[in-house]
Scaffold this motif. Structure first.
Motif, short mmCIF file in Angstrom:
data_model
loop_
_atom_site.label_atom_id
_atom_site.label_comp_id
_atom_site.label_asym_id
_atom_site.label_seq_id
_atom_site.Cartn_x
_atom_site.Cartn_y
_atom_site.Cartn_z
N ALA A 18 -31.92 137.35 86.63
CA ALA A 18 -30.65 136.64 86.42
C ALA A 18 -29.68 137.56 85.67
O ALA A 18 -30.10 138.47 84.96
CB ALA A 18 -30.89 135.35 85.61
N SER A 19 -28.41 137.30 85.83
CA SER A 19 -27.40 138.13 85.16
C SER A 19 -26.83 137.45 83.92
O SER A 19 -26.22 138.11 83.08
CB SER A 19 -26.26 138.46 86.12
N LYS A 20 -27.06 136.14 83.79
CA LYS A 20 -26.42 135.40 82.71
C LYS A 20 -27.16 134.10 82.45
O LYS A 20 -27.77 133.54 83.37
CB LYS A 20 -24.97 135.09 83.11
N ILE A 21 -27.08 133.64 81.21
CA ILE A 21 -27.56 132.30 80.87
C ILE A 21 -26.46 131.59 80.08
O ILE A 21 -25.81 132.18 79.22
CB ILE A 21 -28.88 132.32 80.09
N TYR A 22 -26.25 130.33 80.42
CA TYR A 22 -25.37 129.45 79.68
C TYR A 22 -26.27 128.57 78.83
O TYR A 22 -27.24 128.02 79.33
CB TYR A 22 -24.55 128.56 80.62
N LEU A 74 -28.74 127.94 83.48
CA LEU A 74 -28.11 127.01 82.55
C LEU A 74 -29.21 126.29 81.80
O LEU A 74 -30.05 125.63 82.40
CB LEU A 74 -27.25 125.99 83.32
N ARG A 75 -29.23 126.45 80.48
CA ARG A 75 -30.22 125.77 79.63
C ARG A 75 -29.52 124.58 78.99
O ARG A 75 -28.52 124.74 78.31
CB ARG A 75 -30.70 126.75 78.56
N VAL A 121 -29.57 128.13 88.12
CA VAL A 121 -30.84 127.45 87.87
C VAL A 121 -30.70 126.64 86.58
O VAL A 121 -30.43 127.21 85.52
CB VAL A 121 -32.01 128.44 87.76
N VAL A 122 -30.91 125.34 86.66
CA VAL A 122 -30.81 124.46 85.50
C VAL A 122 -32.20 124.25 84.93
O VAL A 122 -33.11 123.81 85.63
CB VAL A 122 -30.18 123.10 85.88
N VAL A 123 -32.34 124.58 83.64
CA VAL A 123 -33.62 124.44 82.93
C VAL A 123 -33.40 123.49 81.77
O VAL A 123 -32.65 123.80 80.84
CB VAL A 123 -34.12 125.81 82.41
N GLY A 124 -34.04 122.35 81.81
CA GLY A 124 -33.89 121.36 80.75
C GLY A 124 -34.83 121.62 79.60
O GLY A 124 -35.74 122.44 79.66
#
Length: 176
Positions: free
Chosen positions: A31-35, A6-7, A105-108
């Motif tokens: 990873a399979s996906k990013i939001y 998650l970005r 995984v949250v990436v700010g």
């Protein structure tokens, strides 16, 4: 292990490139996906082209509310890892994280809201000095997967790289 990213947030001018790199690292490191919250939708098109060219089915989803994604993924059994230089050192928590079956995984980007820290199951630091979120994501994903993600074969691509000691070898499957 299922891994999604998650970005959240964006910094004008520099962030299209950085978010694209966060996306490509997510894809390449298992990873399979990013939001993506508050991101340029052209990044989704770029990843679609990468999937077509090099294979794989990595997904990009543009979202309206990052907190809703965290809540939904937690209901689905995901453990939330927030990457922050203020968290616990990766060396101290990597074994525990490896035991989890599903990770978000949250990436700010910009200053991350306090809620992200509170909603996370793990606040993880790669180091306690300022550093790139791109490198932090790559290190976390590599530590969690113990290098196995780097041997993943992507199917369906128009091209395939053949590892070589010197030079470049690429198979163009559109001409076969």
């Amino acid at each position: 292990m299922m891994i999604e990213v998650l970005r959240i947030g964006t910094r004008l001018v520099r962030d299209d490139r950085v978010t694209t790199h966060v996306t490509l690292v997510s894809r390449a490191f298992g990873a399979s996906k990013i939001y993506m919250y508050d991101a340029n939708p052209e990044i989704k098109e770029t990843v679609s082209k990468v999937n077509k060219m090099w294979g794989g089915d990595f997904e990009v989803e543009i979202i309206e509310n990052w907190k809703d994604v965290i809540k939904l993924r937690k209901k689905d059994g995901y453990k939330v890892i927030h990457l922050t230089m203020y968290g616990e050192n990766i060396n101290d928590v990597q074994e525990q994280i490896r035991k989890e079956e599903k990770l978000l995984v949250v990436v700010g980007a910009e200053k991350v809201p306090r809620e992200a820290y509170d909603m996370a199951d793990y606040n993880v630091a790669i180091g306690n000095q300022p550093h790139s979120e791109i490198s932090a994501l790559a290190i976390l994903l590599d530590r969690v997967s113990q290098g196995h993600q780097l041997q993943k074969k992507y199917s369906g691509g128009e091209r395939e790289i053949i590892p070589t000691k010197k030079g470049k070898k690429v198979i163009d499957k559109t001409t076969i």
